[in-house]
Write a protein that holds these residues in place. Structure first.
Motif, mmCIF file in Angstrom:
data_model
loop_
_atom_site.group_PDB
_atom_site.id
_atom_site.type_symbol
_atom_site.label_atom_id
_atom_site.label_comp_id
_atom_site.label_asym_id
_atom_site.label_seq_id
_atom_site.Cartn_x
_atom_site.Cartn_y
_atom_site.Cartn_z
ATOM 1 N N GLY A 21 46.523 -2.866 45.055
ATOM 2 C CA GLY A 21 45.210 -4.062 44.834
ATOM 3 C C GLY A 21 45.697 -4.642 45.815
ATOM 4 O O GLY A 21 47.017 -5.317 46.067
ATOM 5 N N ALA A 22 44.317 -5.561 45.811
ATOM 6 C CA ALA A 22 44.820 -6.948 47.279
ATOM 7 C C ALA A 22 44.238 -7.956 48.112
ATOM 8 O O ALA A 22 42.985 -6.801 48.063
ATOM 9 N N GLU A 23 44.679 -8.624 47.182
ATOM 10 C CA GLU A 23 42.316 -9.283 48.045
ATOM 11 C C GLU A 23 42.815 -10.854 48.899
ATOM 12 O O GLU A 23 44.077 -11.122 48.459
ATOM 13 N N HIS A 24 41.680 -10.936 49.575
ATOM 14 C CA HIS A 24 41.889 -12.412 50.159
ATOM 15 C C HIS A 24 40.835 -12.618 49.823
ATOM 16 O O HIS A 24 39.857 -12.718 49.564
ATOM 17 N N GLY A 25 40.691 -14.214 49.927
ATOM 18 C CA GLY A 25 39.413 -14.778 48.915
ATOM 19 C C GLY A 25 38.878 -15.538 50.291
ATOM 20 O O GLY A 25 39.303 -16.317 51.543
ATOM 21 N N SER A 67 36.079 6.733 34.934
ATOM 22 C CA SER A 67 36.647 7.755 34.222
ATOM 23 C C SER A 67 36.586 9.500 34.658
ATOM 24 O O SER A 67 36.752 10.534 33.723
ATOM 25 N N ASP A 68 36.338 9.317 36.022
ATOM 26 C CA ASP A 68 36.697 10.614 36.297
ATOM 27 C C ASP A 68 37.511 11.193 36.965
ATOM 28 O O ASP A 68 37.838 12.305 37.604
ATOM 29 N N GLY A 69 39.147 10.300 36.764
ATOM 30 C CA GLY A 69 40.235 10.638 37.562
ATOM 31 C C GLY A 69 39.924 11.080 39.002
ATOM 32 O O GLY A 69 40.624 10.987 39.616
ATOM 33 N N LYS A 70 39.236 9.945 39.101
ATOM 34 C CA LYS A 70 39.013 9.426 40.997
ATOM 35 C C LYS A 70 38.961 8.507 41.206
ATOM 36 O O LYS A 70 38.191 7.103 40.700
ATOM 37 N N LEU A 71 39.913 7.637 41.983
ATOM 38 C CA LEU A 71 39.845 6.130 42.460
ATOM 39 C C LEU A 71 38.813 6.222 42.826
ATOM 40 O O LEU A 71 38.198 6.794 43.906
ATOM 41 N N ASP A 72 37.799 4.743 42.505
ATOM 42 C CA ASP A 72 36.886 4.485 42.811
ATOM 43 C C ASP A 72 37.669 2.550 43.503
ATOM 44 O O ASP A 72 38.681 1.722 43.694
ATOM 45 N N ILE A 73 36.543 1.397 44.349
ATOM 46 C CA ILE A 73 36.535 0.712 45.166
ATOM 47 C C ILE A 73 35.678 -0.120 44.969
ATOM 48 O O ILE A 73 34.669 -0.102 44.504
ATOM 49 N N VAL A 74 36.253 -1.479 44.549
ATOM 50 C CA VAL A 74 35.649 -2.496 44.290
ATOM 51 C C VAL A 74 35.281 -3.893 45.815
ATOM 52 O O VAL A 74 37.460 -3.935 45.770
ATOM 53 N N THR A 75 34.807 -4.610 45.761
ATOM 54 C CA THR A 75 34.601 -5.229 46.653
ATOM 55 C C THR A 75 33.896 -6.770 46.924
ATOM 56 O O THR A 75 32.782 -6.648 46.145
ATOM 57 N N SER A 80 38.017 -9.316 49.603
ATOM 58 C CA SER A 80 38.997 -8.652 48.199
ATOM 59 C C SER A 80 38.860 -7.646 48.255
ATOM 60 O O SER A 80 37.511 -6.982 47.988
ATOM 61 N N VAL A 81 39.439 -6.581 47.518
ATOM 62 C CA VAL A 81 39.407 -5.201 47.624
ATOM 63 C C VAL A 81 40.149 -5.034 45.893
ATOM 64 O O VAL A 81 41.288 -5.383 46.242
ATOM 65 N N ALA A 82 39.541 -3.534 45.690
ATOM 66 C CA ALA A 82 40.390 -3.646 44.035
ATOM 67 C C ALA A 82 40.732 -2.528 44.125
ATOM 68 O O ALA A 82 39.241 -1.928 44.314
ATOM 69 N N ILE A 83 41.362 -1.598 42.959
ATOM 70 C CA ILE A 83 41.200 -0.185 42.967
ATOM 71 C C ILE A 83 41.272 0.317 41.579
ATOM 72 O O ILE A 83 42.263 0.078 40.866
ATOM 73 N N ALA A 84 41.076 1.320 41.598
ATOM 74 C CA ALA A 84 40.460 1.760 39.721
ATOM 75 C C ALA A 84 39.271 2.759 40.061
ATOM 76 O O ALA A 84 39.035 3.026 40.352
#
Length: 470
Positions: free
Chosen positions: A80-84, A250-258, A242-246
């Motif tokens: 994760g890292a983001e810029h704002g 709960s399907d065991g696959k990483l998702d993206i949030v911006t 900004s971007v974060a991942i998790a």
């Protein structure tokens, strides 16, 4: 052409105001699979909010144990890292952090993101102080930073975005605190944020950038030897800062949030597990969000989204409803001009708290969590001038979370040691090159003490401040 990048720093600030970075720097107390822990006893380093690449202790539901000092290890699904803020040199970059179990989360924004479970604390063996910085050249307009072991040699590497050249530069770590010369890879137009995680489940760390002008997230799959494949682009709601991942569903696959500053929305892109992502789903936030973090703030074992807005001086909380979906935003006031956001248990009560770099206030703001998704009135702690990026970790091995904040006008990193009750000590400032935009933590020289890494917009460099051991 990115007008903002062609203007001087002062002119940009006058025109646009401030920016925030992400996803996220944080390592610390996160319930279940947050920064600082993979599964039980996992020693893996990844990139997560909070910017600390560290092996985890046990961060799993129902259990809690102290992790050890950050080191490089196997790739992890966190990052994760983001810029704002606005596309100006005042934005922050991403950060590298501890790995997270797929049931947990991680951000850039600034922050580490927990799953559901008992908190876990990352411990270093340093004394909370740092040596003079050493610089490494990168690009012309470096903005965001993430750490991870990209070539599997057990040494932390760095990924740095350049908003002028539209690239992400990879600097392989030598294991002694130094980096090899950069190698550049094409990203989307104006990459303001970066995070790392294993998006295709091949055991190799991948990179994602948030590209403001392009309105996309670019994914570069890792080859496992420190090199990366050509980018694949996925649409967002517009001007992601900004971007974060998790693993949100709960399907065991990483998702993206911006955090999409141009549309006042968060875009959620669910991962397919092969490095590709489904079409975005958008969720309204406060005005012009510039940072996003992920964590379970109400203790229901569902990951929630938290975003800052420098325009309104608020934090938006969107509670998870399951299946990667989220409810309506609730807003809480924070210090003036909040930039990067991160999460951690600052007072040891097992509930996640919010910490923001509040640039206009020249302070770090702490909002203690009630454990039900709401937060107490913020308390501000002074830093050097114009803090825009921050990360959390236990820097002096006392079992309490501390803060390191990049102060872009102070040309320094402010370190504020935690009291364990949610308060912070007076800041100690460590000089950096001109205009630090992003700060991350990781043990770069394998001495057991966490080290600081900054990306410096004005100096076109990455700098390393080695942590002093006890």
């Amino acid at each position: 052409m990115k007008t903002a990048m062609n203007l001087g720093l002062t002119a940009i600030l006058a025109t646009w105001g401030l920016l925030n970075c992400t996803s996220d720097n944080m390592v610390g107390d996160l319930p279940g699979g947050g920064a600082g822990g993979g599964g039980a006893g996992a020693d893996i380093a990844g990139a997560s909010p909070g910017g600390t690449a560290s092996p985890g202790g046990t961060a799993s539901p129902g259990g809690s144990s102290a992790g050890k000092a950050a080191t490089a290890g196997a790739p992890s699904p966190s990052g994760g890292a983001e810029h704002g803020g606005d596309p100006s040199p005042t934005g922050l970059g991403g950060e590298a952090g501890a790995p997270a179990d797929p049931s947990g989360g991680s951000t850039n924004s600034g922050g580490a993101t927990p799953g559901a479970g008992a908190p876990s604390v990352l411990h270093g063996t340093g004394d909370g102080s740092f040596a003079n910085h050493v610089e490494y050249p990168v690009g012309t307009r470096p903005m965001a930073l993430a750490l991870g072991d990209f070539n599997g040699d057990g040494k932390l590497d760095a990924a740095v975005t350049d908003t002028d050249a539209d690239i992400v530069s990879v600097l392989l770590g030598k294991g002694d605190g130094a980096f090899a010369p950069k190698v550049d890879y094409t990203a989307g137009d104006e990459p303001l944020a970066v995070a790392v995680g294993d998006f295709n489940a091949d055991g190799k760390l991948d990179i994602v950038t948030a590209n403001a002008t392009a309105g996309t997230a670019s994914v570069l799959l890792g080859e496992g030897d420190g090199t990366f494949a050509k980018k694949a682009d996925f649409g967002t709601a517009g001007r992601p800062y900004s971007v974060a991942i998790a693993d949100l569903n709960s399907d065991g696959k990483l998702d993206i949030v911006t955090a999409d500053n141009g549309s006042s929305k968060l875009s959620v892109l669910l991962g397919k597990g092969d490095g590709a992502f489904a079409a975005k789903t958008d969720y309204p936030t406060g005005t012009d969000p510039n940072s996003v973090a992920i964590g379970d703030v109400n203790g229901d074992a569902q990951l929630d989204l938290i975003a800052t807005s420098a325009t309104t001086g608020t934090v938006s909380v969107l509670l998870g409803t399951g299946g990667g979906k989220f409810g309506t935003a609730d807003e809480f006031s924070v210090g003036s001009g909040p930039q990067q956001l991160t999460l951690g248990d600052m007072n040891g009560d097992g509930k996640l708290d919010v910490v923001t770099a509040s640039a206009y206030a020249t302070a770090v703001s702490v909002l203690l969590g009630a454990g039900d998704g709401s937060f107490a009135v913020h308390v501000d702690y002074e830093t050097a001038s114009y803090p825009i990026s921050l990360t959390l970790a236990d820097l002096n091995d006392d079992g309490k979370l501390d803060v390191a904040a990049a102060a872009t006008f102070g040309n320094s990193v402010s370190v504020l040691l935690g009291t364990g009750e949610g308060a912070l000590s007076a800041n100690s400032d460590y000089p950096t090159p001109t205009n630090p935009q992003s700060v991350a933590l990781g043990d770069l020289n394998a001495d057991g003490a966490l080290d600081l890494v900054t990306v410096n917009f004005g100096a076109a460099s990455v700098s390393v401040l080695l942590g002093k051991t006890r």
